[in-house]
Enzyme design. Structure first.
Site, PDB file in Angstrom:
ATOM      1  N   GLY A  72       3.999   9.016   7.164  1.00  0.00           N
ATOM      2  CA  GLY A  72       2.750   9.626   6.736  1.00  0.00           C
ATOM      3  C   GLY A  72       1.568   8.808   7.218  1.00  0.00           C
ATOM      4  N   GLN A 188       1.693  13.870  -1.147  1.00  0.00           N
ATOM      5  CA  GLN A 188       2.154  14.031  -2.532  1.00  0.00           C
ATOM      6  C   GLN A 188       2.115  15.494  -2.991  1.00  0.00           C
ATOM      7  OE1 GLN A 188       3.505  11.788  -4.418  1.00  0.00           O
ATOM      8  NE2 GLN A 188       2.996   9.876  -3.360  1.00  0.00           N
ATOM      9  N   HIS A 210       9.953  10.495   3.004  1.00  0.00           N
ATOM     10  CA  HIS A 210      10.606   9.710   1.954  1.00  0.00           C
ATOM     11  C   HIS A 210       9.981   9.920   0.577  1.00  0.00           C
ATOM     12  CE1 HIS A 210       7.922   6.100   1.285  1.00  0.00           C
ATOM     13  NE2 HIS A 210       7.331   6.700   2.298  1.00  0.00           N
ATOM     14  N   CYS A 332      -1.635  -6.296  -8.480  1.00  0.00           N
ATOM     15  CA  CYS A 332      -1.435  -7.605  -9.085  1.00  0.00           C
ATOM     16  C   CYS A 332      -2.655  -7.934  -9.909  1.00  0.00           C
ATOM     17  CB  CYS A 332      -1.245  -8.675  -8.021  1.00  0.00           C
ATOM     18  SG  CYS A 332      -1.123 -10.299  -8.753  1.00  0.00           S
TER      19      CYS A 332
END
Lengths: 389, 388
Positions: A72, A188, A210, A332
């Site tokens: 993609g 998506q 995927h 993170c």
């Protein structure tokens, strides 16, 4: 493996058993190169053609409008950079309209195009990632060449009004000599939203294998009509020279099979996912101080939420001990650069961004599993809060 | 092109009666650093080491640049004992080097050669001036010195001097236990200790599931990157769970002291492990004043839990100096990967910069200190990274 509950299907999916089977012969039995003149090559070429035909049928496009890529990300790059490399536009960079919530494989390409002289305008987004198509009209300029907007946001699931946007662009194009192109990242969306490319009026659309229970290494770019883009890679004449390189037949076969499965089962899948989503949303109501960051009418498979005082990263690691895999809303927590640009973009406060987790469902999940997820979430959030407060 | 590498080790030769011990250890470390790559005989004469290369002098010299105890190396050319051959060699050796001035220095241990040293110097000097018109002679401060040694076996020529790490041979001191966090500083502290011959082992505290599996992988990777510098090319890494201590500290009523208390636990566990494993020191990456736990007051309070010596090789370095060293060692890129360690997840809003012993004694009275330390020690894991 059997007790594992995988809730990170927006990151990647397990390849469906039928897809694995469909790919199987293409590794060491039907391994030919479609460019070869002999029978082994011709068989491979036929396979390619048949995949392209099937996909065209599923997407209601013409087979000649589909270009296979390796991902993609590559399809997005090919669309955006491919336009910027058209000789006239390379000499006269124009203007692009987009949103701040796009995937990095769009945003970072646009950032690069800015250095080449392109100008980028961003639509404003609401607190659930929604955009106002009418605002786009106010951003049109004479030099506007491209609009790039994702169909379904990968972090919060917001669905963009693509049909309406396409119509506005077409109306604007009526009096234009140089048409504005419309690119949509639909990675998506495939399998969750009906896609009829013929009637949608989009010029370029990106897909990935995927994310739909197909293999990694398979992407697809739809380009309406004949090819106008310039390639990023130069080589043989594969994909009409737009994407040279020997075709990855196993991946293309797998991608085609996966696209077929998610399209054929779309209605049943969406219904099932909506039930699971409702069950989950209902279930977490017992947990104190939570917030949901999704649009209520968003894609059925993506949920994004925070629990007050609980850091997303810690929650992810506690849940993984229970073999439940969810994603962090932000990559993170301790380093600023890890903050999610999407959650920042919709104006979420920093502590909710740090606390965010994303749950992305697959149709394989059962209500029993969701029940266990709710139970574990409750228990874990409580446990973490006890430690930290 | 260069069949020989000359290895110099300055400081070692001063070490009186211990000299043989240091030299033998250095030789062993040199041999071990060349494991797996082709090379010829390694010999020792007059306070220097010679290594025969297999036309791979660059590969060998890169390995030697990681061996502590070596001050510098030079690639050496060998020519027949014939003035014309030596002249050719002189040009080969100085070619491609940036210099404006030069001089020639000849030694002639083999007195059978017809020319004496000053004659060789001037013959070669004249030849070089002819062949390289951009060069001038400067006998006081030349940019480049062409060294020539006339021995019975042949003429040896070199001019390049590649600086190496210096220090003492790995393993020439004793064992030390490093508190290895995964940040930029502690690997540098390890490196500087290894430089003085310390055989460094690492102790990392892991707070899964408060921190991720990846942060553990990151520390293992750092240990692997440090291993080539360490004794025998191996770095032993201990990983102790800190989760229960974190839980206990989070419920403690003194949030501003939590970093100090955490560090005191780390020191206690480190000291206990050091005693068990015959380490003579704890090593930390503290740099004075860098963060709240590295003020003089904090270090005082943290250090008070142990009588084991604590080495802090970075104490006087600025952050930028530490970063430069980390880049040189090769640990910097791994250190800045954004995974959390147990210090970053639990940073309180206002950590105490001037804790006192009275405060920590009071806070620790509510904790089962000995029990928590023993529990962490009991579950310790050990990894051996590097050569095996």
């Amino acid at each position: 493996m059997q007790n594992e509950i995988y809730l990170d299907n927006s990151a990647t999916t397990a390849v469906a058993e039928e897809v694995v089977q469909a790919m199987e012969p293409y590794w060491s039995i039907q391994y030919g190169n479609p460019s070869s003149p002999h029978l082994r090559g011709i068989a491979a070429e036929k396979t390619m053609q048949s995949c392209r035909r099937q996909l065209a049928e599923l997407l209601e496009a013409d087979p000649s409008e589909l270009y296979f890529t390796s991902s993609g990300t590559e399809a997005n790059n090919l669309a955006l950079q491919g336009i910027a490399r058209i000789p006239f536009l390379a000499r006269n960079p124009g203007h692009i309209i987009t949103t701040p919530l796009e995937h990095p494989s769009v945003l970072n390409v646009l950032k690069y195009l800015e250095t080449l002289g392109w100008e980028i305008s961003f639509l404003t987004v609401g607190s659930r990632g929604e955009i106002d198509p009418q605002e786009m009209k106010t951003l049109f300029r004479n030099e506007t060449k491209l609009v790039s907007i994702m169909f379904v946001n990968n972090e919060i699931g917001t669905i963009a009004p693509i049909q309406e946007l396409a119509e506005l662009i077409q109306a604007e194009n009526k009096d234009r000599h140089q048409k504005i192109l419309f690119h949509v990242d639909a990675v998506q969306a495939l399998g969750y939203i009906p896609l009829s490319l013929q009637s949608l009026g989009v010029d370029l659309m990106t897909f990935s294998g995927h994310k739909i229970f197909g293999p990694k290494g398979a992407g697809l770019l739809y380009q309406r009509g004949k090819n106008r883009l310039k390639p990023l890679l130069f080589g043989g004449n594969q994909e009409k020279g737009l994407r040279p390189g020997t075709e990855n037949i196993p991946a293309i076969v797998g991608f085609t099979k996966a696209a077929q499965l998610v399209t054929e089962n779309r209605e049943a899948n969406v219904k099932h996912l909506q039930q699971l989503r409702r069950q989950l949303l209902e279930g977490i109501k017992d947990i104190k101080d939570y917030s949901i960051h999704n649009h209520p009418n968003g894609a059925p498979h993506i949920l994004n939420m925070s629990f007050k005082g609980v850091r997303g990263e810690v929650l992810v690691h506690f849940l993984e001990q229970k073999r439940i895999f969810v994603a962090m809303g932000a990559a993170c927590s301790s380093r600023r650069r890890g903050m999610s640009h999407v959650l920042e973009g919709i104006g979420l406060p920093a502590d909710e961004i740090l606390g965010a987790i994303r749950i992305s469902l697959s149709p394989e999940l059962t209500p029993n599993q969701i029940h266990y997820v709710i139970y574990s979430l409750k228990e874990t959030v409580e446990e973490i809060r006890n430690i930290y407060m | 092109m260069y069949p020989i590498i000359l290895v110099r080790y300055g400081e070692l030769s001063l070490k009186g009666r211990n000299r043989k011990f240091f030299e033998d250890l250095l030789l062993k470390n040199i041999r071990s650093s060349l494991d797996g790559i082709p090379h010829g005989r390694i010999g020792k004469t007059f306070g220097r080491v010679y290594i025969r290369t297999e036309s791979n002098w660059e590969q060998i010299s890169r390995r030697l640049q990681r061996v502590f105890g070596i001050v510098s190396v030079s690639p050496v050319l060998k020519k027949e004992l014939d003035l014309e051959q030596i002249k050719k060699g002189a040009i080969q050796v100085i070619q491609g080097q940036e210099a404006q001035t030069f001089k020639v220095e000849t030694r002639r241990p083999y007195k059978g050669f017809p020319l004496i040293s000053p004659e060789i110097n001037s013959a070669l000097g004249a030849h070089i001036l002819n062949a390289c018109p951009q060069l001038r002679v400067d006998v006081h401060k030349p940019d480049l010195v062409l060294n020539v040694e006339i021995r019975r076996e042949g003429a040896f020529l070199y001019s390049r001097v590649i600086p190496c790490l210096g220090g003492l041979p790995a393993g020439s001191s004793g064992k030390g236990l490093l508190l290895l966090s995964g940040g930029i500083d502690s690997p540098v502290a390890a490196f500087l200790s290894m430089k003085r011959g310390v055989n460094v082992e690492g102790l990392h505290f892991h707070s899964y599931p408060f921190t991720s599996e990846r942060s553990k992988e990151k520390v293992i990777e750092l240990a692997r990157q440090l291993s080539p510098y360490n004794t025998e090319g191996v770095f032993r890494l201990w990983i102790a769970s800190f989760t229960e201590i974190q839980r206990a500290l989070q419920q403690n009523r003194y949030p501003s002291l939590s970093i100090t208390l955490m560090r005191r636990f780390m020191m206690r566990i480190g000291a206990a492990l050091a005693a068990k494993e015959q380490s003579y020191a704890l090593i930390t990456g503290d740099s004075l004043g860098q963060v709240a736990s590295q003020t003089m007051e904090s270090i005082y309070v943290i250090n008070a839990v142990t009588t084991t010596p604590v080495y802090r090789p970075l104490i006087g370095l600025d952050k930028q100096e530490i970063i430069d060293l980390a880049v040189q060692i090769g640990t910097y890129e791994t250190s800045i990967l954004p995974y959390e360690d147990c210090c970053t997840v639990f940073i309180p809003k206002n950590p105490a910069t001037r804790p006192t012993l009275e405060q920590v004694f009071q806070a620790e009275r509510e904790l089962d200190v000995e029990g928590l330390v023993q529990e962490s020690l009991a579950g310790i894991e050990v990894f051996e990274l590097g050569k095996k």
